[in-house]
Design a protein around this motif. Structure first.
Motif, PDB file in Angstrom:
ATOM      1  N   TYR A 156       0.682  -1.356   0.012  1.00 27.51           N
ATOM      2  CA  TYR A 156      -0.023  -0.023  -0.021  1.00 27.51           C
ATOM      3  C   TYR A 156       0.835   1.257  -0.070  1.00 27.51           C
ATOM      4  CZ  TYR A 156      -3.447   3.191   1.903  1.00 27.51           C
ATOM      5  OH  TYR A 156      -4.280   4.354   2.367  1.00 27.51           O
TER       6      TYR A 156
ATOM      7  N   ALA B 168      -7.386   7.848  11.634  1.00 30.46           N
ATOM      8  CA  ALA B 168      -7.216   7.087  10.514  1.00 30.46           C
ATOM      9  C   ALA B 168      -6.121   7.353   9.677  1.00 30.46           C
ATOM     10  CB  ALA B 168      -8.371   6.905   9.419  1.00 30.46           C
TER      11      ALA B 168
ATOM     12  N   ASP C 130     -10.795   3.374  17.281  1.00 30.75           N
ATOM     13  CA  ASP C 130     -12.035   3.585  16.504  1.00 30.75           C
ATOM     14  C   ASP C 130     -12.471   4.865  16.217  1.00 30.75           C
ATOM     15  OD1 ASP C 130     -14.394   3.328  14.889  1.00 30.75           O
ATOM     16  OD2 ASP C 130     -14.648   0.985  15.416  1.00 30.75           O
ATOM     17  N   MET C 131     -12.563   5.558  14.966  1.00 29.33           N
ATOM     18  CA  MET C 131     -13.162   6.952  15.132  1.00 29.33           C
ATOM     19  C   MET C 131     -14.520   7.019  15.450  1.00 29.33           C
ATOM     20  SD  MET C 131     -13.648   7.568  10.887  1.00 29.33           S
ATOM     21  CE  MET C 131     -12.476   6.529  10.083  1.00 29.33           C
TER      22      MET C 131
ATOM     23  N   PHE D 117      -7.790  11.221   2.785  1.00 36.22           N
ATOM     24  CA  PHE D 117      -8.119  10.197   1.989  1.00 36.22           C
ATOM     25  C   PHE D 117      -9.195   9.190   2.292  1.00 36.22           C
ATOM     26  CE2 PHE D 117      -5.132   7.087  -0.653  1.00 36.22           C
ATOM     27  CZ  PHE D 117      -5.799   7.521  -1.719  1.00 36.22           C
TER      28      PHE D 117
ATOM     29  N   TYR E  74       2.154  13.169  -0.465  1.00 33.06           N
ATOM     30  CA  TYR E  74       1.734  13.433   0.771  1.00 33.06           C
ATOM     31  C   TYR E  74       2.350  14.471   1.426  1.00 33.06           C
ATOM     32  CZ  TYR E  74      -0.368   8.537   1.560  1.00 33.06           C
ATOM     33  OH  TYR E  74      -1.275   7.858   1.339  1.00 33.06           O
TER      34      TYR E  74
ATOM     35  N   GLU F 198      -5.558   5.130  14.607  1.00 33.76           N
ATOM     36  CA  GLU F 198      -5.696   4.153  13.452  1.00 33.76           C
ATOM     37  C   GLU F 198      -6.458   2.695  14.084  1.00 33.76           C
ATOM     38  OE1 GLU F 198      -5.280   3.970   9.896  1.00 33.76           O
ATOM     39  OE2 GLU F 198      -6.151   1.975  10.445  1.00 33.76           O
ATOM     40  N   LEU F 199      -7.422   2.140  13.139  1.00 31.22           N
ATOM     41  CA  LEU F 199      -7.960   0.906  13.706  1.00 31.22           C
ATOM     42  C   LEU F 199      -7.231  -0.262  13.427  1.00 31.22           C
ATOM     43  CD1 LEU F 199     -10.801  -0.001  14.810  1.00 31.22           C
ATOM     44  CD2 LEU F 199     -11.706  -0.271  12.372  1.00 31.22           C
TER      45      LEU F 199
ATOM     46  N   SER G 229     -10.981   8.283   4.678  1.00 30.72           N
ATOM     47  CA  SER G 229     -11.252   7.353   5.564  1.00 30.72           C
ATOM     48  C   SER G 229     -12.565   7.080   6.121  1.00 30.72           C
ATOM     49  CB  SER G 229     -10.017   7.300   6.947  1.00 30.72           C
ATOM     50  OG  SER G 229      -8.815   7.505   6.110  1.00 30.72           O
TER      51      SER G 229
ATOM     52  N   HIS H 240       0.999  11.107   6.045  1.00 27.83           N
ATOM     53  CA  HIS H 240       0.853  12.571   6.139  1.00 27.83           C
ATOM     54  C   HIS H 240       1.367  12.962   7.603  1.00 27.83           C
ATOM     55  CE1 HIS H 240      -2.851  12.074   3.386  1.00 27.83           C
ATOM     56  NE2 HIS H 240      -2.163  12.903   2.807  1.00 27.83           N
TER      57      HIS H 240
END
Ligand code: SAM
Length: 237
Positions: free
Chosen positions: A10, A46, A89-90, A106, A21, A67-68, A108, A52
């Motif tokens: 990725y 996320a 979790d957001m 991006f 970025y 981030e999850l 998310s 970034h």
């Protein structure tokens, strides 16, 4: 057995495809300062592999990422050994502190399934905002801007590794169903293929705006943004 690490692929792919970025982070930093001139801290929700965040840290110094995915976080920790990175979790997180800016890049938020989840996420962002702070969210496409049947195809090479990514996206209910195929080849090791299916919700512009308003934020939508999908910017009402 020859295995490839998906988060590595990725990272290599997006950087190799030319996603800039550093320039994106610089534009977002300018946007943050245009609303909050004294901004001195930023939370990247996320944050993925932290690309970034690396540049945000140069801009603001005091940063953190949420981030999850443990897999993504492992890579973020490798990239940024000194960074503050939270697994969470957001839709529901409490970091016990506030920031001048809370951003999510991006698209998310497109991984959220319902407007209730979107409302919960934006409320969590607002709860982590200092008085006078700013929330910036890069959305997924809206139902009317999504190109049904879209195909993207790219080949990227770096340090001997070759990655080919082909995706096909269709509308499925109120979401994009994006099927992504990666073929990865490493000289002397072999070639591997893997595929993922992403379901990304096509929230309406008005649904994003309602989430900001419900969280007590005055919202505006800016066209363009890093990926052509625009940006939502919210400040306390
Ligand atoms: C398209 S990637 C973007 C990553 C990064 N912001 C970037 O710009 O490269 C979407 C990210 O959202 C994360 N994610 C999805 N649902 C989440 C949730 N409910 N809470 C936190 N992160 C989530 C995924 O694990 C993934 O890393």
């Amino acid at each position: 057995m020859y295995e490839v690490d998906h988060a590595d692929v990725y990272d290599l792919f997006y950087l190799g495809r030319g996603k800039d970025y550093a320039a994106e982070a610089s534009d977002i930093a300018d946007l943050v300062r245009s609303r909050t001139p004294e901004a001195s801290s930023l939370l990247d929700v996320a944050c993925g592999t932290g690309t970034h965040l690396e540049h945000f840290t140069k801009e603001f110094g005091d940063t953190a990422g949420l981030e999850l995915s443990e897999d993504m976080l492992t890579h973020a920790r490798k990239r940024l050994p000194d960074a503050t990175l939270h697994q969470g979790d957001m839709r529901d997180f409490r970091l016990g502190r506030k920031f001048s800016a809370v951003v999510s890049m991006f698209s998310s938020v497109g991984y959220l399934k319902t407007t209730e989840e979107l409302d919960a996420a934006v409320a969590s962002f607002a709860e982590h905002l200092e008085p006078g702070g700013v929330v910036v969210v890069e959305p997924w496409w809206f139902p009317e801007t999504f190109a049904d049947g879209w195909v993207s195809a790219d080949v990227v090479r770096r340090d001997g590794r070759t990655v080919a990514r082909v995706s096909h996206s269709v509308r499925e209910g109120n979401a994009t169903r994006m099927e992504v195929h990666f073929t990865v080849a490493d000289p002397g090791k072999g070639v591997r293929h893997f595929s993922d299916v992403h379901l990304i919700t096509l929230f309406h512009q008005a649904e994003y705006e309602a989430a900001f308003t419900a969280a007590g934020l005055r919202v505006e939508y800016l066209e363009g943004g890093p990926s052509g999908r625009g940006l939502f910017v919210g400040v306390p009402a």
